[in-house]
Design a protein around this motif. Structure first.
Motif, mmCIF file in Angstrom:
data_model
loop_
_atom_site.group_PDB
_atom_site.id
_atom_site.type_symbol
_atom_site.label_atom_id
_atom_site.label_comp_id
_atom_site.label_asym_id
_atom_site.label_seq_id
_atom_site.Cartn_x
_atom_site.Cartn_y
_atom_site.Cartn_z
ATOM 1 N N LYS A 227 66.716 43.266 39.118
ATOM 2 C CA LYS A 227 65.983 42.036 39.046
ATOM 3 C C LYS A 227 65.596 40.801 37.900
ATOM 4 O O LYS A 227 65.981 40.066 37.589
ATOM 5 C CB LYS A 227 65.144 41.694 40.706
ATOM 6 C CG LYS A 227 65.063 42.386 41.186
ATOM 7 C CD LYS A 227 66.229 41.207 42.520
ATOM 8 C CE LYS A 227 66.331 40.592 43.650
ATOM 9 N NZ LYS A 227 64.477 40.691 44.490
ATOM 10 N N ARG A 249 55.541 50.406 44.972
ATOM 11 C CA ARG A 249 55.196 49.548 46.007
ATOM 12 C C ARG A 249 55.195 48.535 45.057
ATOM 13 O O ARG A 249 54.228 48.860 44.380
ATOM 14 C CB ARG A 249 54.242 50.610 46.801
ATOM 15 C CG ARG A 249 54.261 51.460 47.186
ATOM 16 C CD ARG A 249 55.626 51.886 48.196
ATOM 17 N NE ARG A 249 55.384 50.746 49.639
ATOM 18 C CZ ARG A 249 55.992 50.785 50.771
ATOM 19 N NH1 ARG A 249 56.943 50.899 50.567
ATOM 20 N NH2 ARG A 249 55.439 50.195 51.552
ATOM 21 N N LYS A 250 54.818 47.714 46.322
ATOM 22 C CA LYS A 250 54.141 46.234 45.464
ATOM 23 C C LYS A 250 53.140 46.329 45.093
ATOM 24 O O LYS A 250 52.184 46.923 45.809
ATOM 25 C CB LYS A 250 54.248 45.496 46.495
ATOM 26 C CG LYS A 250 53.519 43.662 46.228
ATOM 27 C CD LYS A 250 53.761 42.778 46.827
ATOM 28 C CE LYS A 250 53.272 41.328 46.479
ATOM 29 N NZ LYS A 250 53.145 40.285 47.852
ATOM 30 N N ASP A 251 52.026 45.564 43.491
ATOM 31 C CA ASP A 251 51.565 45.904 42.708
ATOM 32 C C ASP A 251 50.913 47.165 42.465
ATOM 33 O O ASP A 251 50.426 47.504 41.925
ATOM 34 C CB ASP A 251 50.326 45.477 43.762
ATOM 35 C CG ASP A 251 50.509 43.868 44.476
ATOM 36 O OD1 ASP A 251 50.800 42.920 43.565
ATOM 37 O OD2 ASP A 251 49.556 43.620 45.236
ATOM 38 N N GLU A 252 51.655 48.204 42.398
ATOM 39 C CA GLU A 252 51.400 49.469 41.641
ATOM 40 C C GLU A 252 52.112 49.676 40.082
ATOM 41 O O GLU A 252 52.308 49.392 39.953
ATOM 42 C CB GLU A 252 52.762 50.975 42.688
ATOM 43 C CG GLU A 252 51.911 52.144 42.000
ATOM 44 C CD GLU A 252 52.903 52.928 42.626
ATOM 45 O OE1 GLU A 252 53.408 54.147 42.260
ATOM 46 O OE2 GLU A 252 54.542 52.929 43.493
ATOM 47 N N ALA A 264 52.172 45.681 36.876
ATOM 48 C CA ALA A 264 52.751 46.507 38.186
ATOM 49 C C ALA A 264 53.986 45.513 38.912
ATOM 50 O O ALA A 264 54.485 44.535 38.058
ATOM 51 C CB ALA A 264 51.259 45.939 39.210
ATOM 52 N N ALA A 265 54.642 45.960 39.727
ATOM 53 C CA ALA A 265 55.767 45.990 40.508
ATOM 54 C C ALA A 265 55.610 44.837 41.327
ATOM 55 O O ALA A 265 54.234 44.561 42.087
ATOM 56 C CB ALA A 265 55.949 47.147 41.410
ATOM 57 N N PRO A 266 56.250 43.505 41.392
ATOM 58 C CA PRO A 266 55.683 42.207 41.628
ATOM 59 C C PRO A 266 56.536 42.493 43.339
ATOM 60 O O PRO A 266 56.347 41.477 43.401
ATOM 61 C CB PRO A 266 57.332 41.888 41.189
ATOM 62 C CG PRO A 266 58.208 42.311 40.650
ATOM 63 C CD PRO A 266 57.364 43.745 40.051
ATOM 64 N N GLU A 267 57.215 43.936 43.747
ATOM 65 C CA GLU A 267 57.306 43.853 45.144
ATOM 66 C C GLU A 267 58.340 44.896 45.509
ATOM 67 O O GLU A 267 57.807 45.740 44.134
ATOM 68 C CB GLU A 267 58.146 42.612 45.667
ATOM 69 C CG GLU A 267 59.686 43.001 44.551
ATOM 70 C CD GLU A 267 60.720 42.064 45.190
ATOM 71 O OE1 GLU A 267 60.700 41.850 46.566
ATOM 72 O OE2 GLU A 267 61.483 41.742 44.007
ATOM 73 N N ASP A 268 57.995 45.468 46.407
ATOM 74 C CA ASP A 268 58.496 46.840 46.628
ATOM 75 C C ASP A 268 60.065 47.211 46.365
ATOM 76 O O ASP A 268 61.178 46.198 46.045
ATOM 77 C CB ASP A 268 58.577 47.263 48.321
ATOM 78 C CG ASP A 268 57.405 47.475 48.620
ATOM 79 O OD1 ASP A 268 56.613 47.523 47.973
ATOM 80 O OD2 ASP A 268 57.758 48.016 50.652
ATOM 81 N N GLY A 269 60.291 48.166 44.942
ATOM 82 C CA GLY A 269 61.427 48.643 44.557
ATOM 83 C C GLY A 269 61.408 49.110 43.703
ATOM 84 O O GLY A 269 61.575 50.518 44.261
ATOM 85 N N THR A 289 65.547 45.839 43.792
ATOM 86 C CA THR A 289 65.483 46.533 45.012
ATOM 87 C C THR A 289 66.264 46.271 45.805
ATOM 88 O O THR A 289 67.580 46.826 45.273
ATOM 89 C CB THR A 289 64.814 44.747 45.677
ATOM 90 O OG1 THR A 289 65.433 44.052 45.731
ATOM 91 C CG2 THR A 289 63.368 44.470 44.802
#
Length: 295
Positions: A227, A249-252, A264-269, A289
């Motif tokens: 992405k 994970r999202k926000d990790e 932070a991660a924008p989404e799970d990926g 992703t």
């Protein structure tokens, strides 16, 4: 300094398959795999049934001699013949592009810095190319390279595979694993044999062809769509020692910037090709992703 190209021509007409090694000089598995194939062809273990096999074991000889990724410019970016040559790698562009102009199928062998196993970069568009990539004995795939760099007609991200596709060739990059992985040359060598078999270029009676009857260890197929690309800012550090294909994970938190802000991660990926030692302003990691194999 010269660039060595080795060509084998079968008596029966067929496709022109090109194998590249050491586009980045510190990635040693490609030259080792190609050297092994040359020895197999010369010694009779492998035999070409049809077509043309073109191999450039060390694409960037000066970087290879210095055991560095590149000397002045990343050869696998902005790859095209240039009217004005400003960097050492600019002089290699017409040599590499000239070979790719004579190519029907490309296999470019690489390795990477972060811990992890082999995977293949895909274009995600050509069904024949996707079938070719899937034949090489690797379970992990990444696509969306150009999209991660913003797409469009910019040549910033154009490397060997992107250039070859502009010339009508099928092309994949095989990342054989981490630079230090002991089995990386084996991954590259087997993939070359699998490519020859897939293209019906390998003599089925030769010992090398018989060796392919013993399947490599198989696992679950995984595919990640890139992405975005992240560049390292001054003072930024990873929040943990990431490995290639680590899930997030999202926000990790992925990293901490110099001012203490978390990236932070924008989404799970997934984290793709993290480079702990990336220079300030250099490519640091990619984010992608999970997706189905693009068939």
């Amino acid at each position: 300094m010269t660039v060595k190209t080795v060509v084998y021509q079968a008596l029966e007409a067929g496709p022109a398959l090109t194998i590249l090694g050491a586009v980045h000089g510190n990635e040693r598995c490609g030259p080792e795999a190609i050297k092994r194939l040359i020895a197999a062809l010369d010694g009779g273990e492998a035999a070409l049934r049809r077509g043309t096999l073109q191999m450039m074991p060390v694409v960037n000889p000066k970087a290879y001699a210095q055991n560095v990724r590149f000397v002045e410019r990343n050869l696998n970016r902005q790859l095209y013949p240039k009217d004005e040559k400003q960097h050492y790698e600019d002089h290699l562009d017409p040599i590499v592009c000239g070979l790719l102009d004579r190519t029907d199928v490309l296999l470019d062998l690489h390795s990477f810095a972060s811990p992890g196993g082999p995977f293949i970069f895909l274009s995600g568009k050509n069904p024949r190319e996707l079938a070719y990539a899937k034949s090489l004995g690797v379970n992990d795939f990444v696509y969306g390279w150009a999209e991660a760099y913003g797409g469009g007609d910019s040549k910033e991200s154009q490397g060997t595979t992107e250039y070859a596709r502009t010339r009508g060739a099928m092309a994949v990059t095989l990342e054989c694993g981490q630079h230090q992985n002991a089995d990386a040359p084996d991954v590259g060598y087997r993939a070359i044999l699998m490519a020859l078999k897939h293209l019906d270029m390998l003599d089925p009676q030769c010992p090398a062809a018989a060796s392919l009857e013993q399947p490599a260890e198989s696992g679950q197929l995984r595919c990640v769509r890139m992405k975005s690309v992240y560049y390292r800012s001054e003072g930024a550090v990873f929040s943990k020692p990431w490995r290639h294909f680590d899930a997030v994970r999202k926000d990790e938190p992925i990293a901490v910037l110099a001012d203490g802000e978390a990236l932070a991660a924008p989404e799970d990926g997934f984290i793709v090709l993290p480079k702990e030692a990336a220079a300030t302003g250099g490519e640091w990691f990619y984010f992608g992703t999970a997706t189905a194999y693009p068939e």
